[in-house]
Design a protein around this motif. Sequence first.
Motif, PDB file in Angstrom:
ATOM      1  N   THR A  85       1.024  -1.192  -0.384  1.00 59.13           N
ATOM      2  CA  THR A  85      -0.487  -0.389  -0.056  1.00 59.13           C
ATOM      3  C   THR A  85       0.884   1.566  -0.227  1.00 59.13           C
ATOM      4  OG1 THR A  85      -0.047  -0.380   2.759  1.00 59.13           O
ATOM      5  CG2 THR A  85      -1.693  -1.065   1.286  1.00 59.13           C
ATOM      6  N   GLU A  86       1.711   1.196   0.689  1.00 62.12           N
ATOM      7  CA  GLU A  86       2.787   2.570   0.614  1.00 62.12           C
ATOM      8  C   GLU A  86       3.283   2.813  -0.851  1.00 62.12           C
ATOM      9  OE1 GLU A  86       3.259   0.026   2.394  1.00 62.12           O
ATOM     10  OE2 GLU A  86       2.715   0.111   4.930  1.00 62.12           O
ATOM     11  N   GLU A  89       0.743   3.845  -2.806  1.00 69.69           N
ATOM     12  CA  GLU A  89       0.579   5.856  -1.997  1.00 69.69           C
ATOM     13  C   GLU A  89       1.415   5.841  -3.114  1.00 69.69           C
ATOM     14  OE1 GLU A  89      -0.154   7.933   1.623  1.00 69.69           O
ATOM     15  OE2 GLU A  89       0.855   6.148   1.981  1.00 69.69           O
ATOM     16  N   GLU A  90       2.625   6.219  -3.366  1.00 70.56           N
ATOM     17  CA  GLU A  90       4.180   7.026  -3.997  1.00 70.56           C
ATOM     18  C   GLU A  90       3.751   6.863  -5.155  1.00 70.56           C
ATOM     19  OE1 GLU A  90       9.053   5.755  -4.782  1.00 70.56           O
ATOM     20  OE2 GLU A  90       8.140   4.683  -3.744  1.00 70.56           O
ATOM     21  N   GLU A  93       1.454   9.459  -6.112  1.00 69.17           N
ATOM     22  CA  GLU A  93       2.370  11.089  -6.293  1.00 69.17           C
ATOM     23  C   GLU A  93       3.395  11.579  -7.416  1.00 69.17           C
ATOM     24  OE1 GLU A  93       4.665   9.948  -2.015  1.00 69.17           O
ATOM     25  OE2 GLU A  93       2.874  10.525  -0.772  1.00 69.17           O
ATOM     26  N   GLY A 216      -5.225   9.351  -4.959  1.00 68.30           N
ATOM     27  CA  GLY A 216      -5.314   8.135  -4.028  1.00 68.30           C
ATOM     28  C   GLY A 216      -5.327   7.743  -2.783  1.00 68.30           C
ATOM     29  N   THR A 217      -5.157   8.598  -2.133  1.00 67.17           N
ATOM     30  CA  THR A 217      -5.383   8.635  -0.603  1.00 67.17           C
ATOM     31  C   THR A 217      -7.054   7.714  -0.068  1.00 67.17           C
ATOM     32  OG1 THR A 217      -4.649  10.744  -0.755  1.00 67.17           O
ATOM     33  CG2 THR A 217      -5.818   9.817   1.721  1.00 67.17           C
ATOM     34  N   VAL A 220      -5.904   3.854  -1.212  1.00 71.87           N
ATOM     35  CA  VAL A 220      -5.026   3.290  -0.387  1.00 71.87           C
ATOM     36  C   VAL A 220      -5.505   2.969   1.215  1.00 71.87           C
ATOM     37  CG1 VAL A 220      -2.962   3.654   1.132  1.00 71.87           C
ATOM     38  CG2 VAL A 220      -2.438   4.494  -1.175  1.00 71.87           C
TER      39      VAL A 220
END
Length: 232
Positions: A85-86, A89-90, A93, A216-217, A220
């Motif tokens: 999940t990290e 998120e990247e 971005e 994205g937020t 996630v």
Amino acid sequence: MTKQKQSRVRHQVDRRSLAEEIRDSLRERIVAGEFRDGDALIQELVAEEYGASRIPVREALRQLEACGLVSMETHKGTVVSTIPTEEVEELFEVRAMLECDLLVRAIPAMTDRDVAGSREALDGLEESYRKEDISAWGRLNWAFHRRLYEPARRPRTLAMLQAIHLQTERYIRLHLLMTEGQAGAARDHRELLRLCAHRDIEGARIFLRAHILDTGTSLVAALRAHRAQTAL
């Protein structure tokens, strides 16, 4: 000798075409969720399923690995990639940075014909929402964004961006289905197109950045909840 060379070239073209067909079919099945994160794709079984030899299957899997959809693991073979999940998120971005840069470069070069082409692509995407043609969502969403950014004339950046879209498409599709977010996505796309049509560079950049990062937020958060539930 000449006939042998001609035969060899013809065979290579056929094999490459079959590999691409298998690649596209497997990609759609991964994105659709038929193959889940961590599922093994055994070459022999895939070859049997498609009535092909292992050679085009191996090439198809290599191409999917280059897209980030599968990974070759020692002692496991080929498995569907799991993106933490990290990292999802990247990726959003990175999308925000690349897409905002492309849009800022594209708007000054946009013609009315470019805007009309983007509007046509968006009409197709919205039609797929209405028909619940889930398999077309990712392809048509990318078609809309690509039409907006093409006037920037940055083919390498577009290629990198398309790879990111391919990696996140399955999660976006899952998110839309879980949240019934098609109407909100359509509204955002219409507003973005309106800003581009008015050549509002800064307004479009700010809106696009917020659209991508907010998506994205939300995605996630939904993905974390979904993975926690399926792990039980």
